[in-house]
Write a protein that holds these residues in place. Sequence first.
Motif, PDB file in Angstrom:
ATOM      1  N   HIS A 142       0.822  -1.217   0.000  1.00 43.83           N
ATOM      2  CA  HIS A 142       0.000   0.000   0.000  1.00 43.83           C
ATOM      3  C   HIS A 142       0.855   1.266   0.000  1.00 43.83           C
ATOM      4  CE1 HIS A 142      -3.260  -2.653   2.011  1.00 43.83           C
ATOM      5  NE2 HIS A 142      -3.226  -2.805   0.710  1.00 43.83           N
ATOM      6  N   ASN A 143       2.113   1.116   0.424  1.00 44.31           N
ATOM      7  CA  ASN A 143       3.054   2.237   0.444  1.00 44.31           C
ATOM      8  C   ASN A 143       4.464   1.637   0.591  1.00 44.31           C
ATOM      9  OD1 ASN A 143       3.475   1.703   3.284  1.00 44.31           O
ATOM     10  ND2 ASN A 143       1.482   2.675   3.626  1.00 44.31           N
ATOM     11  N   ARG A 144       5.485   2.480   0.816  1.00 43.94           N
ATOM     12  CA  ARG A 144       6.873   1.977   0.881  1.00 43.94           C
ATOM     13  C   ARG A 144       7.339   1.694   2.312  1.00 43.94           C
ATOM     14  NH1 ARG A 144       6.527   5.338  -3.429  1.00 43.94           N
ATOM     15  NH2 ARG A 144       7.224   4.330  -5.365  1.00 43.94           N
ATOM     16  N   GLN A 145       6.455   1.892   3.297  1.00 43.58           N
ATOM     17  CA  GLN A 145       6.857   1.757   4.704  1.00 43.58           C
ATOM     18  C   GLN A 145       7.353   0.339   5.026  1.00 43.58           C
ATOM     19  OE1 GLN A 145       6.421   4.343   7.057  1.00 43.58           O
ATOM     20  NE2 GLN A 145       5.722   5.675   5.434  1.00 43.58           N
ATOM     21  N   GLY A 146       6.689  -0.657   4.461  1.00 41.41           N
ATOM     22  CA  GLY A 146       7.049  -2.053   4.761  1.00 41.41           C
ATOM     23  C   GLY A 146       8.451  -2.389   4.267  1.00 41.41           C
ATOM     24  N   PHE A 147       8.780  -1.922   3.056  1.00 40.67           N
ATOM     25  CA  PHE A 147      10.123  -2.166   2.510  1.00 40.67           C
ATOM     26  C   PHE A 147      11.170  -1.491   3.416  1.00 40.67           C
ATOM     27  CE2 PHE A 147       7.754  -1.110  -1.680  1.00 40.67           C
ATOM     28  CZ  PHE A 147       7.232  -2.384  -1.824  1.00 40.67           C
ATOM     29  N   ALA A 148      10.869  -0.232   3.784  1.00 37.59           N
ATOM     30  CA  ALA A 148      11.841   0.575   4.532  1.00 37.59           C
ATOM     31  C   ALA A 148      12.047   0.017   5.944  1.00 37.59           C
ATOM     32  CB  ALA A 148      11.358   2.024   4.595  1.00 37.59           C
ATOM     33  N   LEU A 149      10.962  -0.362   6.603  1.00 40.08           N
ATOM     34  CA  LEU A 149      11.089  -0.920   7.962  1.00 40.08           C
ATOM     35  C   LEU A 149      11.918  -2.204   7.909  1.00 40.08           C
ATOM     36  CD1 LEU A 149      10.399  -0.985  10.967  1.00 40.08           C
ATOM     37  CD2 LEU A 149       8.282  -2.202  10.392  1.00 40.08           C
ATOM     38  N   GLY A 150      11.647  -3.051   6.908  1.00 44.48           N
ATOM     39  CA  GLY A 150      12.411  -4.298   6.783  1.00 44.48           C
ATOM     40  C   GLY A 150      13.896  -4.027   6.595  1.00 44.48           C
ATOM     41  N   ALA A 151      14.220  -2.993   5.816  1.00 43.42           N
ATOM     42  CA  ALA A 151      15.636  -2.681   5.572  1.00 43.42           C
ATOM     43  C   ALA A 151      16.312  -2.198   6.859  1.00 43.42           C
ATOM     44  CB  ALA A 151      15.755  -1.629   4.472  1.00 43.42           C
ATOM     45  N   VAL A 152      15.599  -1.393   7.654  1.00 45.85           N
ATOM     46  CA  VAL A 152      16.190  -0.903   8.913  1.00 45.85           C
ATOM     47  C   VAL A 152      16.345  -2.067   9.907  1.00 45.85           C
ATOM     48  CG1 VAL A 152      15.886   0.670  10.872  1.00 45.85           C
ATOM     49  CG2 VAL A 152      15.334   1.445   8.563  1.00 45.85           C
ATOM     50  N   ILE A 153      15.342  -2.943   9.967  1.00 49.91           N
ATOM     51  CA  ILE A 153      15.444  -4.122  10.847  1.00 49.91           C
ATOM     52  C   ILE A 153      16.627  -5.002  10.412  1.00 49.91           C
ATOM     53  CG2 ILE A 153      14.292  -6.323  11.425  1.00 49.91           C
ATOM     54  CD1 ILE A 153      11.656  -4.717  11.552  1.00 49.91           C
ATOM     55  N   ALA A 154      16.811  -5.151   9.097  1.00 48.31           N
ATOM     56  CA  ALA A 154      17.948  -5.947   8.598  1.00 48.31           C
ATOM     57  C   ALA A 154      19.272  -5.294   9.006  1.00 48.31           C
ATOM     58  CB  ALA A 154      17.862  -6.081   7.080  1.00 48.31           C
ATOM     59  N   ALA A 155      19.339  -3.956   8.932  1.00 43.79           N
ATOM     60  CA  ALA A 155      20.572  -3.253   9.320  1.00 43.79           C
ATOM     61  C   ALA A 155      20.851  -3.458  10.815  1.00 43.79           C
ATOM     62  CB  ALA A 155      20.446  -1.761   8.989  1.00 43.79           C
ATOM     63  N   GLU A 156      19.821  -3.345  11.638  1.00 40.47           N
ATOM     64  CA  GLU A 156      19.992  -3.552  13.090  1.00 40.47           C
ATOM     65  C   GLU A 156      20.500  -4.979  13.356  1.00 40.47           C
ATOM     66  OE1 GLU A 156      16.019  -2.647  14.356  1.00 40.47           O
ATOM     67  OE2 GLU A 156      16.376  -0.472  14.409  1.00 40.47           O
ATOM     68  N   TRP A 157      19.957  -5.944  12.615  1.00 40.15           N
ATOM     69  CA  TRP A 157      20.303  -7.363  12.807  1.00 40.15           C
ATOM     70  C   TRP A 157      21.739  -7.636  12.371  1.00 40.15           C
ATOM     71  CZ3 TRP A 157      21.766 -11.477   9.747  1.00 40.15           C
ATOM     72  CH2 TRP A 157      21.561 -12.773  10.266  1.00 40.15           C
ATOM     73  N   LEU A 158      22.162  -7.002  11.255  1.00 42.40           N
ATOM     74  CA  LEU A 158      23.485  -7.280  10.669  1.00 42.40           C
ATOM     75  C   LEU A 158      24.626  -6.637  11.461  1.00 42.40           C
ATOM     76  CD1 LEU A 158      24.829  -8.671   8.206  1.00 42.40           C
ATOM     77  CD2 LEU A 158      24.754  -6.454   7.030  1.00 42.40           C
ATOM     78  N   HIS A 159      24.331  -5.515  12.125  1.00 41.74           N
ATOM     79  CA  HIS A 159      25.375  -4.762  12.828  1.00 41.74           C
ATOM     80  C   HIS A 159      26.089  -5.679  13.833  1.00 41.74           C
ATOM     81  CE1 HIS A 159      26.624  -1.350  15.678  1.00 41.74           C
ATOM     82  NE2 HIS A 159      27.399  -1.309  14.615  1.00 41.74           N
ATOM     83  N   GLY A 160      27.403  -5.760  13.731  1.00 40.24           N
ATOM     84  CA  GLY A 160      28.165  -6.609  14.665  1.00 40.24           C
ATOM     85  C   GLY A 160      28.398  -8.031  14.159  1.00 40.24           C
ATOM     86  N   LYS A 161      27.801  -8.389  13.003  1.00 40.34           N
ATOM     87  CA  LYS A 161      28.010  -9.740  12.445  1.00 40.34           C
ATOM     88  C   LYS A 161      28.954  -9.656  11.245  1.00 40.34           C
ATOM     89  CE  LYS A 161      23.482 -11.795  13.549  1.00 40.34           C
ATOM     90  NZ  LYS A 161      22.789 -10.691  14.242  1.00 40.34           N
ATOM     91  N   THR A 162      29.504 -10.815  10.846  1.00 42.10           N
ATOM     92  CA  THR A 162      30.170 -10.910   9.540  1.00 42.10           C
ATOM     93  C   THR A 162      29.484 -12.023   8.752  1.00 42.10           C
ATOM     94  OG1 THR A 162      31.800 -12.463  10.393  1.00 42.10           O
ATOM     95  CG2 THR A 162      32.454 -10.142  10.364  1.00 42.10           C
ATOM     96  N   GLY A 163      29.557 -11.915   7.429  1.00 42.57           N
ATOM     97  CA  GLY A 163      28.976 -12.969   6.576  1.00 42.57           C
ATOM     98  C   GLY A 163      27.946 -12.408   5.612  1.00 42.57           C
ATOM     99  N   VAL A 164      27.471 -13.295   4.741  1.00 45.27           N
ATOM    100  CA  VAL A 164      26.442 -12.932   3.746  1.00 45.27           C
ATOM    101  C   VAL A 164      25.138 -13.592   4.173  1.00 45.27           C
ATOM    102  CG1 VAL A 164      25.751 -13.123   1.327  1.00 45.27           C
ATOM    103  CG2 VAL A 164      28.164 -12.784   1.915  1.00 45.27           C
ATOM    104  N   TYR A 165      24.106 -12.785   4.327  1.00 45.79           N
ATOM    105  CA  TYR A 165      22.827 -13.288   4.847  1.00 45.79           C
ATOM    106  C   TYR A 165      21.684 -12.879   3.926  1.00 45.79           C
ATOM    107  CZ  TYR A 165      25.592 -13.793   9.122  1.00 45.79           C
ATOM    108  OH  TYR A 165      26.548 -14.147  10.025  1.00 45.79           O
ATOM    109  N   THR A 166      20.484 -13.443   4.238  1.00 49.16           N
ATOM    110  CA  THR A 166      19.263 -13.070   3.505  1.00 49.16           C
ATOM    111  C   THR A 166      18.190 -12.679   4.532  1.00 49.16           C
ATOM    112  OG1 THR A 166      18.239 -15.245   3.571  1.00 49.16           O
ATOM    113  CG2 THR A 166      19.789 -14.839   1.761  1.00 49.16           C
TER     114      THR A 166
END
Length: 233
Positions: free
Chosen positions: A201-225
């Motif tokens: 319905h808008n771009r909020q869902g894409f953007a929230l997912g990207a920020v959650i992914a950034a929070e999750w990735l911070h402090g890790k190494t590797g390639v994830y999905t």
Amino acid sequence: MKIALLGYGKMGKTIEAIALSRGHEIVIKTSEALNSEITAADIAIDFSIPEAAFTNISNCINHNIPVISGTTGWLDNYNKIVSLCEEKKGAFIYASNFSLGVNIFFELNKTLAKMMSSLKDYNVDIEEIHHTQKLDAPSGTAISLAEDIIENHNNFTSWKLDGNKDNVLPITAKRIENVPGTHNITYKSEVDTIEINHIAHNRQGFALGAVIAAEWLHGKTGVYTMKDVLNIG
Ligand SMILES: NC(=O)c1ccc[n+]([C@@H]2O[C@H](COP(=O)([O-])OP(=O)(O)OC[C@H]3O[C@@H](n4cnc5c(N)ncnc54)[C@H](O)[C@@H]3O)[C@@H](O)[C@H]2O)c1
Ligand SMILES: O=C(O)C1=N[C@H](C(=O)O)CCC1
């Protein structure tokens, strides 16, 4: 986290608002190739253009900055990024679609494809509809959906935009003013139709997912999905 936004268009601006609301700081935002040092950031989020994504992502990995990319249309170079990330012990997530809803839809699509695999009376097609400024077709999401059908359904060996050959899964791309993203998967026989769809319905869902992914990735190494991030499927 201190975030660099590589690409400050429709998605970059939506991500900025969500990141600020979750207590993050935007230290870099750019709508063109970065001249300044990326090292002021803890993490970078790339939503730019197909021609820029590979350079943006490589630049982050070479400077040891974890990077999230949602840019579509550059995936011929994905394996090179995976190799670079392994070599430099970097951190990287690409998703054709960061929204939670679409990632659930991806799982539904795989399950439906398995169920329909032996039913030869049904023709399958994927339709995606996006806004008229979109640079790539088909959408990255439609390509992910097609690859998952090919892996789970016996009938298909490849996909093609507007394809109409046996064993080739057809994708149709429509462009309509202001549509944030619709994906329809249709199985049609003489007697009935089964359809699943995801409508953003808008771009909020894409953007929230990207920020959650950034929070999750911070402090890790590797390639994830996103499957790793959301722990689904
Ligand atoms: N994965 C997802 O969930 C998801 C969701 C929406 C959009 N997208 C993708 O994200 C990308 C951006 O989408 P958008 O709607 O924000 O597009 P947009 O056109 O509004 O924004 C793209 C921005 O990138 C800028 N840019 C150009 N060259 C650049 C460079 N070298 N470095 C950094 N920025 C540069 C452009 O000037 C523009 O401001 C597209 O590839 C789109 O398909 C992905
Ligand atoms: O607006 C876009 O561009 C979108 N791009 C992604 C894709 O190509 O699948 C995700 C949906 C929106």
